[in-house]
Design a protein around this motif. Structure first.
Motif, short mmCIF file in Angstrom:
data_model
loop_
_atom_site.label_atom_id
_atom_site.label_comp_id
_atom_site.label_asym_id
_atom_site.label_seq_id
_atom_site.Cartn_x
_atom_site.Cartn_y
_atom_site.Cartn_z
N PHE A 85 0.76 -1.26 0.08
CA PHE A 85 -0.03 0.00 -0.01
C PHE A 85 0.97 0.89 -0.01
O PHE A 85 2.03 1.20 0.71
CB PHE A 85 -0.94 0.00 1.15
CG PHE A 85 -1.90 1.29 1.12
CD1 PHE A 85 -2.67 1.47 0.66
CD2 PHE A 85 -1.50 1.93 2.49
CE1 PHE A 85 -3.57 2.56 0.59
CE2 PHE A 85 -2.32 3.30 2.32
CZ PHE A 85 -3.38 3.47 1.84
N ASP A 86 0.46 2.15 -0.47
CA ASP A 86 1.18 3.44 -0.60
C ASP A 86 0.15 4.59 -1.08
O ASP A 86 -0.76 4.56 -1.81
CB ASP A 86 2.54 3.37 -1.74
CG ASP A 86 3.55 4.49 -1.41
OD1 ASP A 86 3.72 4.88 -0.33
OD2 ASP A 86 4.02 4.79 -2.55
N THR A 87 0.68 5.91 -0.55
CA THR A 87 0.21 7.02 -0.80
C THR A 87 1.13 8.26 -1.10
O THR A 87 2.28 7.99 -0.84
CB THR A 87 -0.51 7.60 0.34
OG1 THR A 87 0.19 7.71 1.38
CG2 THR A 87 -1.90 6.50 0.66
N HIS A 88 0.72 9.02 -2.06
CA HIS A 88 1.69 10.22 -2.14
C HIS A 88 1.03 11.56 -2.57
O HIS A 88 -0.33 11.38 -2.89
CB HIS A 88 2.57 10.08 -3.30
CG HIS A 88 3.89 9.43 -3.20
ND1 HIS A 88 5.02 9.82 -2.63
CD2 HIS A 88 4.00 7.86 -3.25
CE1 HIS A 88 6.11 8.76 -2.63
NE2 HIS A 88 5.33 7.69 -2.85
N ARG A 89 1.39 12.75 -2.08
CA ARG A 89 0.68 13.86 -2.19
C ARG A 89 0.95 14.40 -3.58
O ARG A 89 1.73 14.38 -4.14
CB ARG A 89 1.31 15.01 -1.31
CG ARG A 89 0.72 16.25 -0.96
CD ARG A 89 1.05 17.13 0.04
NE ARG A 89 1.24 16.77 1.43
CZ ARG A 89 0.12 17.16 2.03
NH1 ARG A 89 -0.68 17.92 1.81
NH2 ARG A 89 0.14 16.67 3.46
N ALA A 110 4.16 1.82 -8.62
CA ALA A 110 5.11 0.91 -8.58
C ALA A 110 5.63 0.71 -7.09
O ALA A 110 6.26 -0.47 -6.76
CB ALA A 110 6.48 1.93 -9.28
N HIS A 111 5.37 1.83 -6.08
CA HIS A 111 5.60 1.69 -4.79
C HIS A 111 4.89 0.57 -4.08
O HIS A 111 5.51 -0.33 -3.43
CB HIS A 111 5.88 3.07 -4.33
CG HIS A 111 6.67 3.78 -4.61
ND1 HIS A 111 7.00 5.05 -3.94
CD2 HIS A 111 7.83 3.64 -5.45
CE1 HIS A 111 7.94 5.74 -4.48
NE2 HIS A 111 8.36 5.01 -5.55
N ALA A 112 3.61 0.46 -4.37
CA ALA A 112 2.65 -0.36 -3.82
C ALA A 112 3.08 -2.01 -4.08
O ALA A 112 3.28 -2.90 -3.51
CB ALA A 112 1.16 -0.12 -4.19
MG MG Z 1 5.99 5.70 -1.87
#
Ligand code: MG
Length: 172
Positions: A23-27, A57-59
């Motif tokens: 799981f990932d989030t970005h602003r 890609a990060h998730a």
């Molecule tokens: Mg990230």
């Protein structure tokens, strides 16, 4: 009659199937390119981060590392390391996939992107293709779902994007 065996011995009787979740989030900010699953989308805002901030890609990287029992993306690519500044996250993903391929056969990826805007639909196939290439999978084993958050929360207010991924691996 049951025989007492160690947990490790008992597990050896079964295929070593692993499911990893990431799981990932970005602003979302002005003045950054918006890159999702290696595809650059035309948009007024992009994602903020040390690397290219490719939340998809990060998730996926975290899902792979989770299935392999190898921690998380922060351990693999610390955001304090200047080597990863502005890094192409799809290349980092390919690097992780290649390393894990020695011990695991990746079977399937299922990815969900949360974005109120822009619309992901027109870029969906290109993203699947990019991910499939990075992972060494046929495209039919890479699923990508996209949804809004019904105008709720940080995704709904267009403050950021989120992604979650599930990867299935089998130990060789
Ligand atoms: Mg990230």
């Amino acid at each position: 009659m049951t025989t007492a065996r160690s947990p490790r011995k008992r597990l050896q009787a079964w295929p070593d199937l692993r499911v990893g979740w990431g799981f990932d989030t970005h602003r979302l900010v002005r003045g950054r390119p918006l890159i999702l699953a290696g595809v650059r989308l035309p948009h007024t805002h992009g994602l903020k981060g040390h690397s290219d901030a490719d939340v998809a890609a990060h998730a996926v990287i975290d899902a792979l590392l989770g299935a392999a029992g190898e921690g998380d993306i922060g351990l693999a690519f610390p955001d304090t390391d200047p080597r990863w500044k502005g890094a192409d996250s799809l290349k980092l993903l390919a690097q992780v996939a290649q390393r894990l391929a020695k011990r695991f056969q990746l079977q399937h990826l299922d990815l969900t992107l949360w974005a109120e805007s822009p619309r992901i639909g027109p870029f969906r196939q290109r993203m699947r293709l990019k991910l499939a290439r990075a992972l060494g999978l046929p495209i039919e084993r890479v699923n990508l779902k996209a949804k809004t958050n019904e105008k709720m929360g940080f995704v709904g207010r267009k403050e950021g994007l989120a992604a979650c991924a599930v990867a299935t691996l089998i130990r060789r």
